[in-house]
Design an enzyme around this catalytic site. Structure first.
Site, PDB file in Angstrom:
ATOM      1  N   TRP A  74      60.726 -37.498 -30.895  1.00 36.83           N
ATOM      2  CA  TRP A  74      59.954 -37.522 -29.656  1.00 36.83           C
ATOM      3  C   TRP A  74      60.842 -37.562 -28.416  1.00 36.83           C
ATOM      4  O   TRP A  74      60.404 -37.928 -27.330  1.00 36.83           O
ATOM      5  CB  TRP A  74      58.924 -38.674 -29.697  1.00 36.83           C
ATOM      6  CG  TRP A  74      57.839 -38.387 -30.707  1.00 36.83           C
ATOM      7  CD1 TRP A  74      57.653 -37.231 -31.399  1.00 36.83           C
ATOM      8  CD2 TRP A  74      56.786 -39.269 -31.135  1.00 36.83           C
ATOM      9  NE1 TRP A  74      56.563 -37.341 -32.235  1.00 36.83           N
ATOM     10  CE2 TRP A  74      56.013 -38.572 -32.094  1.00 36.83           C
ATOM     11  CE3 TRP A  74      56.426 -40.576 -30.805  1.00 36.83           C
ATOM     12  CZ2 TRP A  74      54.905 -39.146 -32.732  1.00 36.83           C
ATOM     13  CZ3 TRP A  74      55.319 -41.140 -31.427  1.00 36.83           C
ATOM     14  CH2 TRP A  74      54.568 -40.430 -32.380  1.00 36.83           C
ATOM     15  N   CYS A 107      51.164 -42.748 -39.245  1.00 37.74           N
ATOM     16  CA  CYS A 107      49.806 -42.497 -38.748  1.00 37.74           C
ATOM     17  C   CYS A 107      49.042 -41.478 -39.566  1.00 37.74           C
ATOM     18  O   CYS A 107      48.032 -40.992 -39.134  1.00 37.74           O
ATOM     19  CB  CYS A 107      49.834 -41.955 -37.339  1.00 37.74           C
ATOM     20  SG  CYS A 107      50.695 -42.944 -36.190  1.00 37.74           S
ATOM     21  N   HIS A 124      40.418 -44.400 -34.189  1.00 41.57           N
ATOM     22  CA  HIS A 124      40.174 -43.211 -33.359  1.00 41.57           C
ATOM     23  C   HIS A 124      38.694 -42.933 -33.184  1.00 41.57           C
ATOM     24  O   HIS A 124      38.312 -42.087 -32.390  1.00 41.57           O
ATOM     25  CB  HIS A 124      40.887 -41.995 -33.952  1.00 41.57           C
ATOM     26  CG  HIS A 124      42.373 -42.184 -34.002  1.00 41.57           C
ATOM     27  ND1 HIS A 124      43.043 -42.499 -35.164  1.00 41.57           N
ATOM     28  CD2 HIS A 124      43.303 -42.168 -33.030  1.00 41.57           C
ATOM     29  CE1 HIS A 124      44.325 -42.635 -34.891  1.00 41.57           C
ATOM     30  NE2 HIS A 124      44.511 -42.444 -33.606  1.00 41.57           N
TER      31      HIS A 124
HETATM   32  N1  GLN Z   1      53.314 -49.902 -32.964  1.00 41.21           N
HETATM   33  C1  GLN Z   1      52.727 -48.755 -32.371  1.00 41.21           C
HETATM   34  C2  GLN Z   1      51.389 -49.136 -31.740  1.00 41.21           C
HETATM   35  O1  GLN Z   1      50.720 -49.939 -32.272  1.00 41.21           O
HETATM   36  C3  GLN Z   1      52.508 -47.651 -33.365  1.00 41.21           C
HETATM   37  C4  GLN Z   1      51.934 -46.425 -32.708  1.00 41.21           C
HETATM   38  C5  GLN Z   1      51.832 -45.228 -33.611  1.00 41.21           C
HETATM   39  O2  GLN Z   1      51.762 -45.354 -34.814  1.00 41.21           O
HETATM   40  N2  GLN Z   1      51.790 -44.058 -33.064  1.00 41.21           N
HETATM   41  O3  GLN Z   1      50.980 -48.611 -30.728  1.00 41.21           O
HETATM   42 ZN    ZN Z   2      49.784 -44.979 -36.050  1.00 43.48          ZN
END
Ligand code: GLN
Ligand code: ZN
Length: 767
Positions: free
Chosen positions: A565, A647, A698
């Protein structure tokens, strides 16, 4: 003489004008004609910029109000039934409903699925193909933009997603259906479109087929031949565009398709130039992507001229020059980055600078290097400036060189660590926790903005963040969670936060890149060796720990995610840069331990997206990416519990690499795809502890206790209770406390219910 063209320009605007206009429109504060006007102004400005740089064929069709794949779906009449566009024609609000589930007018509906565009951090909306999918042409928007560009006096190249890549990215509504079965229905619509373009005075059309850089089976290769044979049309020239990697086994195919030109990426895959030259028929244009559309560094113009001069002599007008891919993936203008070290700034090329590099290359080829002697000298100076910045900061590199083979291994295996960790943390069965972030409230954002503007000092800012952390701790205790987090209030972004504190990184003021729709990210720039001058998270985490007796989980962004990223230096392998990141995090882990933190999470959401586009290269990537995770974690005491988080749940094909990370606990997204995950873990005896997300964060809904009880119980069918955690799917920063509170309370109740059942059974069983 070589012709200049561009594959696509960033559409969001230097000041993110498109984002602002879109969001105002969605809030009902801007009307449709005004939104259309903002779109027109951006296109006009961007064409003018490109024309000034001497780009001779300007891309039209690269602009989009949300996503170019969604535009293509709408253009082809691929609109799922739930959006109620009977004849396939879509107005702007239906378009936004497809993208976001809602729009200023009309009923809400489930949005189309969003997913990553190849190996980039751009997300497209997945076309959905109904079982009896019909295709129909709706090209008014595209034709309107072409007329706009022509009226401004520009020479136009229409940009379209090619039919095979469109199908490859689409998802059939009935899983398992052969997508090539749709091709013969699709091609006539492409044919009509090409006719309309030709009749509209378009000379060239660019058909993007990036799936040609992936490994295609024989049927897909044949489908390419079939499709491009059918898409011939006298009076319209077609440029087949490939990018993001080399053509590999599809090279012969791509070179011999009946089109008028081929674009290849010679930044990512310079080795394909010679074989393409050998195979490309003499009537075809060869477009070379010579400046990097995926990164922000100035090109080495002298070295490029060395390679291009003989080619230009040989190919003449048949040689075209372009960025390697669309400039969608880089920010607009490095000239705006006046707060950077001027030496670094001079070494950067965003979209505007990249076009200027093309202009210079063409001029150098046409008029000789003397004609651009001053610019070449400036280019050399910029590059050597970068080189100077990189030397003298080599802590990170020296540490990598000295690495011991054991550094990436914990001192004991999981089975021996687990009892030590249990003794250290005294957690109940089915411990509950969250993924790290809590809502970024209006107060948190206001404090950060005030601090940035200099309206409050560092002390006041710290006080406000500590207050937000204290609130998160109080909330978690009241809810009854077992392992707490500090909530990440102080982090604007999980990558930039670390980028701001590590040596070797620079953060830009305006380096925005579209991620999806109106969402942009500002990737930090890794320009030199990475090292950690001081602890980055320890003060916040220990403050949080001081407020509670429950274990506080430290929260770090993992090395692979920091790498993917960011914009990464290209003078050494990415794996080397990643090892430097890993070592910096390793020190942070040690400092957190020294401060008494017993549980540390190292996030890895971007682990999977780093997979190369060709499967044959996966193993090499997984090897170093896994090693970097273990380097970050490997120094931890066996009694320290290392968590990681991902994720996504498409693990089946990389499950052994995930297990090889040797994390003690992994939390993952499963709420949307329980069954898929079950398969992976049923076939592979995963050794560690797992927290399958039981709340899909989500979705805007608060899940009930019963639903989450059912989710936990279904997980217990494939994982013993001793190794099961209960947690949401992902971080909560985008949610509101008003739904975080009840959802987490329900989650804790669900864990208690199942826990009582299990311990009840255990007691009954022992009696
Ligand atoms: N620790 C991060 C959060 O809770 C993880 C974010 C992610 O997995 N994209 O925001
Ligand atoms: Zn995540």
């Amino acid at each position: 003489m070589a012709v200049l063209h561009n594959l696509g320009f960033p559409r969001i605007g230097l000041q993110r004008e498109l984002k602002r206009a879109l969001e105002a429109y969605w809030r009902g504060e801007l009307d449709q004609s005004r939104l259309e006007q903002v779109g027109r102004e951006l296109r006009e400005r961007h064409w003018a910029l490109q024309a000034e740089a001497g780009i001779q064929l300007l891309p039209v069709g690269d602009f989009s109000f949300y996503d170019h794949v969604l535009d293509m779906s709408c253009l082809l009449g691929v609109v799922p039934e739930r959006f109620g566009a009977g004849d396939g024609a879509v107005d702007l609000d239906t378009y936004f409903r497809m993208a976001r589930g809602r729009a200023p007018t009309g009923e809400d509906a489930v949005a189309c699925e969003l997913t990553k565009w190849f190996d980039t951090n751009y997300h497209y909306l997945v076309p959905e193909l109904a079982p009896e999918q019909r295709f129909s042409l709706h090209a008014d928007r595209l034709l309107g933009q072409i007329a706009e560009a022509q009226a401004l006096g520009h020479r136009v190249k229409a940009v379209l997603l090619g039919p095979l890549t469109f199908l490859a990215l689409a998802k059939p509504a009935v899983p398992g259906v052969d997508k090539l079965g749709f091709l013969d229905a699709l091609l006539p619509v492409y044919g009509q479109l090409l006719e309309r373009l030709r009749d509209g005075g378009v000379e060239w059309v660019q058909l993007d087929e990036p799936i040609l850089v992936t490994e295609l089976d024989r049927r897909w290769q044949q489908a390419f031949e079939h499709a491009y044979n059918r898409l011939q049309l006298p009076g319209l020239k077609r440029l087949l565009a490939t990018y993001f990697d080399g053509l590999g086994d599809n090279l012969h195919l791509a070179a011999s398709l009946p089109v008028d030109g081929l674009h290849i990426d010679v930044v990512r895959a310079p080795e394909q130039l010679e074989p393409v030259l050998d195979r490309l028929p003499g009537y075809k244009v060869l477009s070379l992507g010579v400046v990097d559309g995926r990164n922000v560094w100035r090109a080495d113009l002298g070295a490029l001229l060395d390679r291009l001069e003989p080619l230009a002599a040989r190919l003449g007008e048949r040689l075209w020059l372009a960025p390697s891919c669309s400039l969608l993936h880089v920010p607009v203008d490095a000239a705006a980055e006046t707060a950077l070290d001027p030496v670094l700034q001079a070494g950067l090329a965003f979209a505007v600078q990249k076009l200027d590099e093309l202009r210079l290359l063409r001029r150098g080829l046409a008029e000789g290097r003397e004609a651009i002697a001053a610019e070449l000298a400036a280019n050399r100076e910029a590059l050597s400036g970068l080189q100077r910045l990189r030397t003298g900061r080599e802590d990170g590199r020296r540490r990598v060189e000295r690495l011991d083979a054991n550094a990436s291994r914990r001192s004991l295996p999981y089975a021996a660590r687990a009892p030590l960790q249990r003794a250290a943390t005294a957690l109940p069965l089915l411990p509950t926790t969250t993924i790290g972030s809590f809502p970024q409230t209006a107060e948190i954002r206001a404090a950060r903005a005030a601090y940035r503007r200099g309206e409050i000092d560092a002390q006041e800012y710290t006080r406000r963040m500590q207050e937000a952390i204290a609130q998160a701790v109080r909330e978690q205790e009241a809810i009854g969670l077992d392992v707490l987090v500090h909530g990440e209030a102080e982090r604007n972004d999980m990558v930039e936060y670390f980028g701001e504190q590590l040596e070797g990184f620079a953060c830009t003021a305006n380096g925005w890149v579209q991620s999806y729709g109106s969402r942009c990210v500002k990737p930090p720039i890794i320009y030199a060796d990475v090292s950690r001058p001081r602890p980055m998270t320890v003060a916040w985490t220990s403050h949080a720990q001081s407020l509670t007796d429950r274990p506080m989980k430290g929260m770090l962004t993992g090395p692979v995610t920091l790498l993917h990223w960011s914009f990464v230096r290209d003078d050494q392998p990415r794996s080397d840069t990643c090892r430097q990141l890993a070592l910096a995090l390793r020190d942070e882990v040690a400092d957190l331990e020294a401060a008494g933190i017993r549980i540390i999470q190292i996030d890895a959401p971007a682990f999977r997206e780093g997979l190369p586009l060709k499967r044959s290269k996966w193993a090499g990537y997984l090897q170093w990416a896994g090693e970097c995770f273990r380097l970050a974690a490997g120094g931890a005491d066996p009694a320290t519990q290392i968590h990681t988080h991902m994720c996504y749940s498409e693990f089946n094909d990389i499950i052994d690499a995930i297990a090889a990370l040797d994390a003690d606990v992994i939390t993952i997204e499963t709420a949307r795809s329980h069954l898929g995950l079950l398969d992976a873990f049923a076939e592979f005896a995963y050794p560690g502890e797992i927290g399958p997300g039981v709340w899909d964060i989500h979705s805007p809904r608060v899940p009930s206790v019963e639903e989450m009880v059912a989710a936990i119980e279904s997980a217990l069918r494939w994982l013993p209770a001793e190794r099961l955690w209960v947690n949401p799917d992902c971080g909560l920063k985008t949610r509101d406390w008003s739904d975080v509170r009840p959802a987490l309370a329900n989650m804790v109740s669900a864990a208690r219910i199942v826990r009582e059942r299990l311990t009840g059974q255990a007691v009954a069983g022992s009696g």
